[in-house]
Design an enzyme around this catalytic site. Structure first.
Site, PDB file in Angstrom:
ATOM      1  N   LYS A 108       0.855  -1.197   0.000  1.00 39.48           N
ATOM      2  CA  LYS A 108       0.000   0.000   0.000  1.00 39.48           C
ATOM      3  C   LYS A 108       0.877   1.229   0.000  1.00 39.48           C
ATOM      4  O   LYS A 108       2.013   1.193   0.479  1.00 39.48           O
ATOM      5  CB  LYS A 108      -0.863   0.028   1.266  1.00 39.48           C
ATOM      6  CG  LYS A 108      -2.078   0.919   1.142  1.00 39.48           C
ATOM      7  CD  LYS A 108      -3.175   0.165   0.418  1.00 39.48           C
ATOM      8  CE  LYS A 108      -4.480   0.896   0.342  1.00 39.48           C
ATOM      9  NZ  LYS A 108      -5.569  -0.028   0.034  1.00 39.48           N
ATOM     10  N   GLY A 220     -20.250   7.100   3.601  1.00 39.60           N
ATOM     11  CA  GLY A 220     -19.126   7.392   2.700  1.00 39.60           C
ATOM     12  C   GLY A 220     -19.590   7.279   1.267  1.00 39.60           C
ATOM     13  O   GLY A 220     -19.842   6.185   0.775  1.00 39.60           O
ATOM     14  N   GLY A 222     -18.103   8.043  -1.708  1.00 35.78           N
ATOM     15  CA  GLY A 222     -17.038   8.185  -2.710  1.00 35.78           C
ATOM     16  C   GLY A 222     -17.220   7.146  -3.793  1.00 35.78           C
ATOM     17  O   GLY A 222     -18.342   6.690  -4.038  1.00 35.78           O
ATOM     18  N   ASN A 223     -16.134   6.712  -4.429  1.00 30.61           N
ATOM     19  CA  ASN A 223     -16.248   5.753  -5.535  1.00 30.61           C
ATOM     20  C   ASN A 223     -16.976   4.480  -5.098  1.00 30.61           C
ATOM     21  O   ASN A 223     -17.947   4.059  -5.735  1.00 30.61           O
ATOM     22  CB  ASN A 223     -14.851   5.426  -6.092  1.00 30.61           C
ATOM     23  CG  ASN A 223     -14.919   4.331  -7.147  1.00 30.61           C
ATOM     24  OD1 ASN A 223     -14.986   3.147  -6.840  1.00 30.61           O
ATOM     25  ND2 ASN A 223     -14.944   4.723  -8.400  1.00 30.61           N
ATOM     26  N   ALA A 224     -16.523   3.858  -4.007  1.00 31.90           N
ATOM     27  CA  ALA A 224     -17.114   2.583  -3.589  1.00 31.90           C
ATOM     28  C   ALA A 224     -18.553   2.785  -3.111  1.00 31.90           C
ATOM     29  O   ALA A 224     -19.465   2.067  -3.533  1.00 31.90           O
ATOM     30  CB  ALA A 224     -16.272   1.948  -2.492  1.00 31.90           C
ATOM     31  N   GLY A 225     -18.778   3.768  -2.245  1.00 30.13           N
ATOM     32  CA  GLY A 225     -20.102   3.974  -1.660  1.00 30.13           C
ATOM     33  C   GLY A 225     -21.145   4.375  -2.693  1.00 30.13           C
ATOM     34  O   GLY A 225     -22.257   3.824  -2.723  1.00 30.13           O
TER      35      GLY A 225
END
Ligand code: GLU
Length: 418
Positions: A108, A220, A222-225
């Site tokens: 990471k 959240g 963002g992209n995932a949410g």
């Protein structure tokens, strides 16, 4: 939010590892190896900002373990990035790739910065400098980065270009999550969310909760949410609340996910969405709902708020949103928690497919990619579920047993040299 709690995510990762080592009766030498990352690199990234001043950003890249293959994991841009956080995220990537049984280790990266207050030009300079400093550390067979919080396909393109210029030819396989025009994969941008929703669907079927009409809370956006909200709505579920770093909104009638995405694109936040009521983050987590998707940062569900959670299924689109104390409380409440290293593994799964396509100089259709994603997510979900039933442990502990167990087996097989 992670900062408010002041819990070092690496302490959480180590506590999870301790529990898993006990469950697996792990060899003490292998446990010793797994308690530390294999390599960590911290760099200072000087950037001339638009106003002429120079800022030296701190960046990290951690390669946790590569026994099963090249290290793999995203790069995060966030003011709260710490080495401890990057180490934890790299450990979780290691177990995650093993849970999916893809031939990658875990790594990471993170840069301490505030991307929301930087111009595109500043972000490009910082990214290219960081990539240049990482040049000898990463590589298609060594360590393959990808997007994470506040990095996107454009960030990946700058890294691919910076790396490739030094090699002398394009090396798309050095990074995943790229734009389609330079070898990105179809389906990659929605893959984390899609994988998470496949897990929810499997869990709902086992618990006999119909997806149609099931109420969903997304922490959240963002992209995932946001993509999870869109995909789960397509399956007939009802999104009733969503939040981002600026606040949370709720509507008992249901929120149209696409309209909320448009609202956020226009205003920068979910706050102020028409027909919704503003609520606090704590109220959001405690809402009466069938499904809760934590999709932001670490340490959101803690010993303080876990007992208020009413969701029957919690699917961790984020990495590390739940602390070990909160895990225990949720098990007592009989909530079904689908842990991060399974629930959000769709992202790295399609990253793997992107890497394979790049190495083979192929480009697969979105249908092909999504089918492979679904097959692999369902297979891993079932394996973790069976492990959980056979050993009478939570889904978190079962996923860790599968992931850590596979990494341990690889280390044992390779042996210690010299
Ligand atoms: N950042 C994502 C994760 O945490 C994706 C990593 C990848 O695709 O390598 O799983």
């Amino acid at each position: 939010m992670s900062q408010a709690e002041k819990i070092d995510p690496f302490d959480v990762a180590l506590e999870q590892l301790r529990i898993t080592a006990e469950l697996l009766q792990l060899d003490s030498g292998i446990y010793e190896i797994l308690k530390q990352p294999r390599r960590s690199l911290t760099v200072s990234i000087p950037v001339q900002m638009d106003d002429g001043t120079v800022t030296a950003f701190t960046g990290h890249r951690v390669q946790y373990n590569d026994a099963r293959g090249p290290c793999k994991g995203g790069i995060r841009y966030h003011p709260g990035v710490t080495l401890g956080e990057v180490k934890a995220l790299a450990a979780w990537m290691t177990w995650k790739c093993a849970v999916m049984d893809i031939p990658f280790g875990g790594g990471k990266g993170g840069v301490v910065c505030d991307p929301k207050n930087m111009s595109i030009r500043e972000k490009e300079k910082m990214t290219r400098k960081y990539a240049s400093l990482l040049h000898d550390f990463i590589g298609p067979y060594r360590d393959v980065p990808a997007p994470d919080v506040y990095t996107d396909p454009q960030t990946m393109a700058w890294i691919a270009d910076t790396y490739s210029q030094r090699v002398g030819h394009m090396v798309p396989e050095v990074i995943t999550g790229k734009p389609l025009s330079i070898g990105g994969s179809e389906g990659r941008s929605t893959s984390t969310a899609r994988g998470c929703v496949f897990c929810i669907r499997e869990a709902a079927e086992l618990l006999r909760i119909p997806m149609k009409g099931a109420s969903v809370v997304v922490q959240g956006f963002g992209n995932a949410g946001a993509n999870a909200a869109l995909i789960i709505s397509e399956m007939g579920a009802k999104v009733v609340a969503a939040s981002d770093s600026r606040g949370a909104v709720y509507s008992n009638e249901g929120i149209n996910a696409q309209e909320l995405v448009n609202h956020k694109a226009q205003t920068g936040s979910v706050v102020g969405f028409k027909g919704s009521k503003e609520i606090s983050d704590e109220e959001l987590l405690g809402l009466d709902c069938e499904i809760l998707i934590p999709a932001a940062l670490e340490n959101v569900i803690t010993a303080k708020n876990a007992s208020n959670i009413k969701a029957k299924i919690i699917s961790e689109a984020a990495n590390g949103p739940t602390t070990p104390e909160a895990d225990k409380i949720l098990v007592e409440k009989k909530a079904l928690l689908i842990p991060d290293i399974l629930a959000n593994a769709g992202g790295v799964m399609v990253s793997y497919l992107e890497w394979v396509q790049n190495l083979q100089k192929e480009h697969w259709t979105e249908t092909n990619v999504n089918e492979r994603l679904e097959d692999n997510m369902v297979a891993s979900f079932k394996e973790v579920w069976t492990t959980s039933k056979n050993n009478d442990v939570s889904m978190r502990n079962a996923a860790l047993m599968v992931g850590v167990g596979r990494v341990a087996e690889a280390i044992k097989t390779l042996g210690l040299w010299p």
